[in-house]
Design a protein around this motif. Structure first.
Motif, PDB file in Angstrom:
ATOM      1  N   GLU A 149     -22.281  19.165  -2.485  1.00 50.59           N
ATOM      2  CA  GLU A 149     -21.777  18.981  -3.829  1.00 50.59           C
ATOM      3  C   GLU A 149     -20.759  17.847  -3.853  1.00 50.59           C
ATOM      4  O   GLU A 149     -20.126  17.521  -2.858  1.00 50.59           O
ATOM      5  N   ALA A 150     -20.598  17.248  -5.005  1.00 50.12           N
ATOM      6  CA  ALA A 150     -19.643  16.156  -5.156  1.00 50.12           C
ATOM      7  C   ALA A 150     -18.240  16.645  -4.798  1.00 50.12           C
ATOM      8  O   ALA A 150     -17.861  17.778  -5.053  1.00 50.12           O
ATOM      9  N   SER A 151     -17.469  15.729  -4.178  1.00 48.63           N
ATOM     10  CA  SER A 151     -16.139  16.114  -3.690  1.00 48.63           C
ATOM     11  C   SER A 151     -15.059  15.349  -4.437  1.00 48.63           C
ATOM     12  O   SER A 151     -14.151  14.787  -3.847  1.00 48.63           O
ATOM     13  N   ASN A 152     -15.165  15.302  -5.765  1.00 47.11           N
ATOM     14  CA  ASN A 152     -14.214  14.549  -6.573  1.00 47.11           C
ATOM     15  C   ASN A 152     -12.815  15.143  -6.523  1.00 47.11           C
ATOM     16  O   ASN A 152     -11.829  14.456  -6.786  1.00 47.11           O
ATOM     17  N   ASP A 153     -12.713  16.437  -6.230  1.00 46.11           N
ATOM     18  CA  ASP A 153     -11.406  17.082  -6.195  1.00 46.11           C
ATOM     19  C   ASP A 153     -10.721  16.907  -4.849  1.00 46.11           C
ATOM     20  O   ASP A 153      -9.591  17.358  -4.667  1.00 46.11           O
ATOM     21  N   LEU A 154     -11.377  16.259  -3.907  1.00 44.94           N
ATOM     22  CA  LEU A 154     -10.805  16.044  -2.581  1.00 44.94           C
ATOM     23  C   LEU A 154     -10.281  14.626  -2.453  1.00 44.94           C
ATOM     24  O   LEU A 154     -10.795  13.699  -3.082  1.00 44.94           O
ATOM     25  N   LYS A 155      -9.263  14.454  -1.625  1.00 46.06           N
ATOM     26  CA  LYS A 155      -8.661  13.155  -1.405  1.00 46.06           C
ATOM     27  C   LYS A 155      -8.638  12.828   0.078  1.00 46.06           C
ATOM     28  O   LYS A 155      -8.602  13.713   0.930  1.00 46.06           O
ATOM     29  N   VAL A 156      -8.654  11.534   0.358  1.00 43.09           N
ATOM     30  CA  VAL A 156      -8.540  11.095   1.750  1.00 43.09           C
ATOM     31  C   VAL A 156      -7.132  11.377   2.239  1.00 43.09           C
ATOM     32  O   VAL A 156      -6.140  11.040   1.582  1.00 43.09           O
ATOM     33  N   ASP A 157      -7.028  12.002   3.399  1.00 47.02           N
ATOM     34  CA  ASP A 157      -5.731  12.275   4.022  1.00 47.02           C
ATOM     35  C   ASP A 157      -5.419  11.128   4.988  1.00 47.02           C
ATOM     36  O   ASP A 157      -6.021  11.019   6.058  1.00 47.02           O
ATOM     37  N   HIS A 158      -4.467  10.304   4.604  1.00 47.68           N
ATOM     38  CA  HIS A 158      -4.132   9.136   5.412  1.00 47.68           C
ATOM     39  C   HIS A 158      -3.199   9.461   6.580  1.00 47.68           C
ATOM     40  O   HIS A 158      -2.860   8.558   7.357  1.00 47.68           O
ATOM     41  N   SER A 159      -2.812  10.725   6.720  1.00 51.35           N
ATOM     42  CA  SER A 159      -1.980  11.094   7.867  1.00 51.35           C
ATOM     43  C   SER A 159      -2.822  11.523   9.060  1.00 51.35           C
ATOM     44  O   SER A 159      -2.295  11.896  10.098  1.00 51.35           O
ATOM     45  N   TYR A 160      -4.143  11.463   8.921  1.00 49.52           N
ATOM     46  CA  TYR A 160      -5.038  11.857  10.013  1.00 49.52           C
ATOM     47  C   TYR A 160      -6.078  10.756  10.231  1.00 49.52           C
ATOM     48  O   TYR A 160      -6.694  10.261   9.288  1.00 49.52           O
ATOM     49  N   LEU A 161      -6.270  10.379  11.491  1.00 48.50           N
ATOM     50  CA  LEU A 161      -7.281   9.394  11.852  1.00 48.50           C
ATOM     51  C   LEU A 161      -8.510  10.119  12.384  1.00 48.50           C
ATOM     52  O   LEU A 161      -8.444  10.783  13.419  1.00 48.50           O
ATOM     53  N   ALA A 162      -9.627   9.983  11.688  1.00 44.33           N
ATOM     54  CA  ALA A 162     -10.855  10.645  12.118  1.00 44.33           C
ATOM     55  C   ALA A 162     -11.558   9.882  13.224  1.00 44.33           C
ATOM     56  O   ALA A 162     -12.427  10.435  13.892  1.00 44.33           O
ATOM     57  N   SER A 163     -11.205   8.628  13.406  1.00 48.43           N
ATOM     58  CA  SER A 163     -11.903   7.787  14.386  1.00 48.43           C
ATOM     59  C   SER A 163     -11.097   7.691  15.672  1.00 48.43           C
ATOM     60  O   SER A 163      -9.925   7.305  15.661  1.00 48.43           O
ATOM     61  N   SER A 164     -11.749   8.006  16.775  1.00 53.49           N
ATOM     62  CA  SER A 164     -11.046   8.008  18.049  1.00 53.49           C
ATOM     63  C   SER A 164     -10.591   6.619  18.457  1.00 53.49           C
ATOM     64  O   SER A 164      -9.560   6.459  19.110  1.00 53.49           O
ATOM     65  N   TYR A 165     -11.325   5.583  18.068  1.00 50.78           N
ATOM     66  CA  TYR A 165     -10.896   4.256  18.501  1.00 50.78           C
ATOM     67  C   TYR A 165      -9.641   3.821  17.746  1.00 50.78           C
ATOM     68  O   TYR A 165      -8.829   3.047  18.258  1.00 50.78           O
ATOM     69  N   HIS A 166      -9.430   4.323  16.515  1.00 47.47           N
ATOM     70  CA  HIS A 166      -8.178   4.063  15.806  1.00 47.47           C
ATOM     71  C   HIS A 166      -7.005   4.695  16.546  1.00 47.47           C
ATOM     72  O   HIS A 166      -5.940   4.076  16.704  1.00 47.47           O
ATOM     73  N   THR A 167      -7.191   5.924  16.989  1.00 42.77           N
ATOM     74  CA  THR A 167      -6.167   6.587  17.787  1.00 42.77           C
ATOM     75  C   THR A 167      -5.887   5.801  19.055  1.00 42.77           C
ATOM     76  O   THR A 167      -4.736   5.652  19.480  1.00 42.77           O
ATOM     77  N   GLY A 168      -6.962   5.284  19.678  1.00 39.02           N
ATOM     78  CA  GLY A 168      -6.798   4.488  20.886  1.00 39.02           C
ATOM     79  C   GLY A 168      -6.005   3.225  20.650  1.00 39.02           C
ATOM     80  O   GLY A 168      -5.181   2.819  21.484  1.00 39.02           O
ATOM     81  N   ILE A 169      -6.252   2.573  19.510  1.00 36.73           N
ATOM     82  CA  ILE A 169      -5.509   1.347  19.188  1.00 36.73           C
ATOM     83  C   ILE A 169      -4.010   1.635  19.118  1.00 36.73           C
ATOM     84  O   ILE A 169      -3.189   0.909  19.690  1.00 36.73           O
ATOM     85  N   ILE A 170      -3.648   2.711  18.445  1.00 34.84           N
ATOM     86  CA  ILE A 170      -2.224   3.017  18.286  1.00 34.84           C
ATOM     87  C   ILE A 170      -1.600   3.439  19.611  1.00 34.84           C
ATOM     88  O   ILE A 170      -0.441   3.111  19.905  1.00 34.84           O
ATOM     89  N   SER A 171      -2.360   4.133  20.444  1.00 37.60           N
ATOM     90  CA  SER A 171      -1.810   4.544  21.744  1.00 37.60           C
ATOM     91  C   SER A 171      -1.426   3.321  22.588  1.00 37.60           C
ATOM     92  O   SER A 171      -0.523   3.394  23.415  1.00 37.60           O
ATOM     93  N   GLY A 172      -2.129   2.194  22.382  1.00 36.77           N
ATOM     94  CA  GLY A 172      -1.813   0.991  23.136  1.00 36.77           C
ATOM     95  C   GLY A 172      -0.505   0.345  22.754  1.00 36.77           C
ATOM     96  O   GLY A 172      -0.025  -0.556  23.462  1.00 36.77           O
ATOM     97  N   PHE A 173       0.088   0.796  21.646  1.00 35.24           N
ATOM     98  CA  PHE A 173       1.377   0.241  21.244  1.00 35.24           C
ATOM     99  C   PHE A 173       2.458   0.568  22.267  1.00 35.24           C
ATOM    100  O   PHE A 173       3.542  -0.031  22.255  1.00 35.24           O
ATOM    101  N   ASN A 174       2.195   1.537  23.160  1.00 36.61           N
ATOM    102  CA  ASN A 174       3.209   1.852  24.172  1.00 36.61           C
ATOM    103  C   ASN A 174       3.430   0.684  25.133  1.00 36.61           C
ATOM    104  O   ASN A 174       4.449   0.614  25.812  1.00 36.61           O
TER     105      ASN A 174
END
Length: 781
Positions: free
Chosen positions: A499-524
């Motif tokens: 069903e359409a998910s118009n009542d749902l919003k993207v949560d920008h506090s969570y990264l669904a993609s593992s490579y995005h998480t990997g990019i940020i981990s490299g900031f160390n």
């Protein structure tokens, strides 16, 4: 009746040249004695035909019991009411058999010849399904039969069937003599079907002296040989002497040149397509036996259509093999991928399949309407012939295909861009999620929104978790899902709709993609430097090339408020989608510029204090048009500071429009040495350069790593588990974190990350703390 009126009568009566009923009607109208000659007539055909048939006569056994049996056995398929067979009989060739599927014409011809030519045989028979034993005839003489079968609306199916029968019933050393108008689609089929084991020539039949230039009749002669040697086709005519329709001459030359180019390619070892008939002749050896490392491409003709396939015998000497032979079906949408289109990728599939022989079948648009069950039924009898004959114990051949992995799917939006092609936004529910996610949401299906470029339909460009705004705090506990999902990694296909998910919003506090998480981990790698900059109240400057759905910039913006982020995106349509469907917003610390990423970095690299650098404002028309930005869209980007402008972090997160090269991300221009040097010059002394690299080719990865080592002082990589993504981190100067300092650096990064919910820290910090080991000056996480 004139020739023109006869032809008009023919076309008007027949309509469809492949219809038995139409031919019966035609021959009934014309009567027994009113013969009709396709193309050339006997005076023009006599000399060239007899020259070839006399050669067969010379090789016929002289001890035969009768004249009929001592003459070469000649078959005339689709004989109609032509007098060609009668002329040949009268010229001394007594062993002639005529067939036609029209009972009317066979009855007429039998009555016309029974007394004067008693040895000539007439049979009602379909030329595409002949009831003769193998290797029965010394010659098959076709006068327009193949041309009639090859009507464009019917495709090559009937022609394929007929030529397969010709190959079967001809003796070794026999000749197929085809009188044809030499249309390119007819010659294309004829030449390819009679390729290996045939010696072929083409000659022009003389025209009547009084004839005006018109469609010329040509004679293709193919001699069946025992050898599988591949010979080029000989043209036995002078090009300048061809007095015929210009289009006909051009089509003939094109067909000859194309086929001879193919044959030269085979001779040079090029990877070209073999037919099943070629393989039956043994052109690739004995296929009943496995041959380690054997690989070739082939075509297989099924009931509904033909299939392109690759046969691969495993390269390892011994198993363990689960299957003696297996079939792997590649959907049309994934056929262009490097994994299935390149030799190196195909060997990886073989290894994963655990099959001693794998037949990889590549589907195309002609299979779009067929179900997978229909395709499997069509392929089953074909692949059985390709299975090795040893130690199979009669086992069935398994059919394999990558699982799509989607339980539900709903397409939210479709749009086409002149830069990125067709783009899809969809919401999906996966069939399986990580165990940690299942524990957090035991009675709830998580919905993910995905951005997909159809040019690389098997890749997820961006992926975000959708949640009700009131329950978004739960999302931060599902970071372990990252090991299952990765943007720009293998896409999972679609099943049912949700069903359409118009009542749902993207949560920008969570990264669904593992490579995005990997990019940020490299900031160390630069956490100490960032900590020092932040402690002075200054901002850390970051440039992200490639917006996608805007998920990485939004996450960075929320969790690292000290960053000033400039995002560069070439396609304004992408920006429009990010805003409308993924909740992307801009402010004074997060800006988007519609520009070419390489040009953007290059221009900033040459800028200095108080220099206005031209970039392109994101506020442009994004209604669907993606024209190149104009000067009117430009703004001045003023960068403060002394000396050349420097950036602390540059992230390259763009895909390639041509994944067939083996490099899916980034586009090749972003890993050229000249651009890498520009990036190095643009980075601050303690800066960080990040590339999201997607390629299944170790050779391509090796070249990129080698090139980056040439430019940068230190290089690190993070290989993501269960993913094709590899994140490369490069440092421009000799300043580099020591191996024993990683735990401390990870703690500093933890303090810098301002998550709304602390539990989100764990996934990134786990990657940041991973052991690093030097390997040829490239550290591997």
């Amino acid at each position: 009746m004139g020739k023109k009126s006869v032809m008009e009568d023919l076309v008007g009566t027949l309509g469809d040249f492949t219809s038995k009923e139409n031919w019966d009607k035609f021959f009934t109208i014309r009567g027994r004695d009113d013969s009709f000659e396709w193309y050339a007539e006997w005076p023009e055909l006599r000399a060239p035909l007899l020259s070839h048939l006399d050669q067969l006569q010379a090789h016929s056994p002289s001890s035969a019991a009768s004249v009929a049996t001592s003459s070469p056995q000649i078959l005339v398929p689709g004989c109609g009411n032509s007098r060609l067979s009668e002329h040949l009989y009268d010229a001394g060739f007594k062993g002639i058999t005529n067939i036609d599927f029209s009972k009317v014409v066979i009855s007429d011809m039998l009555r016309r010849n029974v007394r004067e030519r008693p040895g000539m045989l007439w049979r009602v028979m379909d030329m595409t399904n002949m009831q003769f034993m193998d290797e029965t005839f010394d010659a098959v003489l076709d006068k327009g039969g193949l041309d009639a079968l090859m009507e464009p609306e019917h495709g090559p199916k009937l022609g394929n069937q007929y030529l397969s029968e010709v190959k079967r019933i001809l003796k070794s050393g026999g000749k197929f003599i085809c009188l044809t108008l030499a249309e390119s689609h007819v010659l294309g089929l004829l030449f390819s079907k009679l390729r290996f084991g045939w010696k072929t020539s083409v000659e022009a039949i003389p025209q009547k002296p009084s004839s005006k230039p018109s469609l010329r009749t040509f004679m293709v002669v193919a001699e069946k040989e025992m050898s599988t040697m591949l010979l080029e086709i000989s043209s036995l005519f002078n090009d300048s002497s061809l007095d015929c329709n210009g289009n006909q001459a051009c089509g003939l030359h094109e067909a000859l040149e194309n086929e001879n180019r193919v044959r030269r390619g085979y001779s040079n070892g090029s990877d070209l397509l073999y037919s099943l008939e070629d393989l039956q002749l043994g052109v690739k050896g004995d296929l009943t036996k496995l041959c380690q490392g054997r690989r070739f491409e082939l075509t297989m003709g099924g009931k509904g259509s033909s299939y392109r396939a690759v046969l691969l015998d495993a390269r390892q000497q011994s198993g363990p093999f689960v299957y003696h032979c297996g079939v792997f079906i590649v959907p049309k949408t994934r056929a262009h991928e490097w994994l299935f289109s390149s030799e190196e990728g195909q060997w990886m599939v073989v290894e994963s399949s655990k099959a001693a022989r794998l037949i990889m079948v590549i589907l195309d648009t002609s299979h779009s309407n067929g179900s997978m069950d229909d395709i499997q039924k069509d392929l089953s009898p074909l692949v059985k012939w390709l299975a090795p004959g040893e130690d199979d114990n009669g086992a069935q051949i398994p059919f394999m295909m990558a699982s799509d992995g989607i339980k539900q799917r709903n397409v939210i939006n479709k749009v086409s861009s002149s830069l990125s092609g067709p783009i899809v936004v969809e919401d999906v529910v996966y069939e399986n999620v990580d165990a940690a996610v299942s524990r957090l949401f035991p009675s709830k299906d998580l919905i993910f929104r995905r951005l997909i470029f159809e040019r690389t339909e098997s890749l997820v460009q961006s992926e975000a978790l959708l949640m009700n705004e009131g329950s978004s705090h739960e999302v931060n506990e599902v970071e372990r899902k990252k090991t299952r999902s990765s943007s720009k990694s293998k896409r999972k296909g679609a099943r049912k709709q949700i069903e359409a998910s118009n009542d749902l919003k993207v949560d920008h506090s969570y990264l669904a993609s593992s490579y995005h998480t990997g990019i940020i981990s490299g900031f160390n790698l630069i956490s100490s430097y960032v900590e020092n900059v932040v402690s002075t109240g200054k901002t850390v400057k970051a440039v992200v090339i490639g917006l996608g759905a805007g998920l990485l910039p939004m996450f960075l913006h929320e969790c690292m408020p000290f960053l000033h982020i400039e995002v560069v995106e070439l396609d304004p349509v992408i920006l429009n989608l990010a805003r409308n469907f993924f909740g992307f917003t801009e402010d004074k610390c997060l800006k988007v510029h519609i520009a070419d990423g390489i040009q953007y970095v290059g221009e900033l690299a040459n800028s200095s204090d108080s220099t206005e650098v031209p970039v392109f404002d994101g506020n442009v028309n994004t209604s669907g048009s993606s024209k190149s930005p104009s000067k009117e869209n430009c703004l001045a980007y003023h960068i403060e500071g002394r000396g050349p402008t420097k950036v602390d972090i540059i992230i390259i997160d763009v895909d390639s429009s041509d994944s067939s090269s083996g490099l899916t991300c980034p586009a090749a221009d972003f890993v050229e040495e000249s651009f890498l040097q520009t990036v190095k010059d643009r980075l601050s002394e303690h800066g960080l350069f990040v590339i999201n690299l997607v390629s299944r080719s170790s050779a391509i990865k090796g070249k990129i790593v080698s090139r980056m080592k040439t430019v940068f002082s230190h290089l690190f990589s993070l290989q993501l588990e269960e993913d094709v993504n590899e994140v490369l981190f490069a440092l421009p100067s000799e300043f580099c974190i020591k191996e024993d300092s990683f735990p401390e650096a990870a703690l500093k990064l933890e303090k810098l990350l301002k998550f709304k919910h602390p539990e989100m820290n764990q996934s990134i910090l786990e990657a940041a703390k991973k052991k690093i080991a030097a390997s040829n000056c490239c550290g591997d996480w």
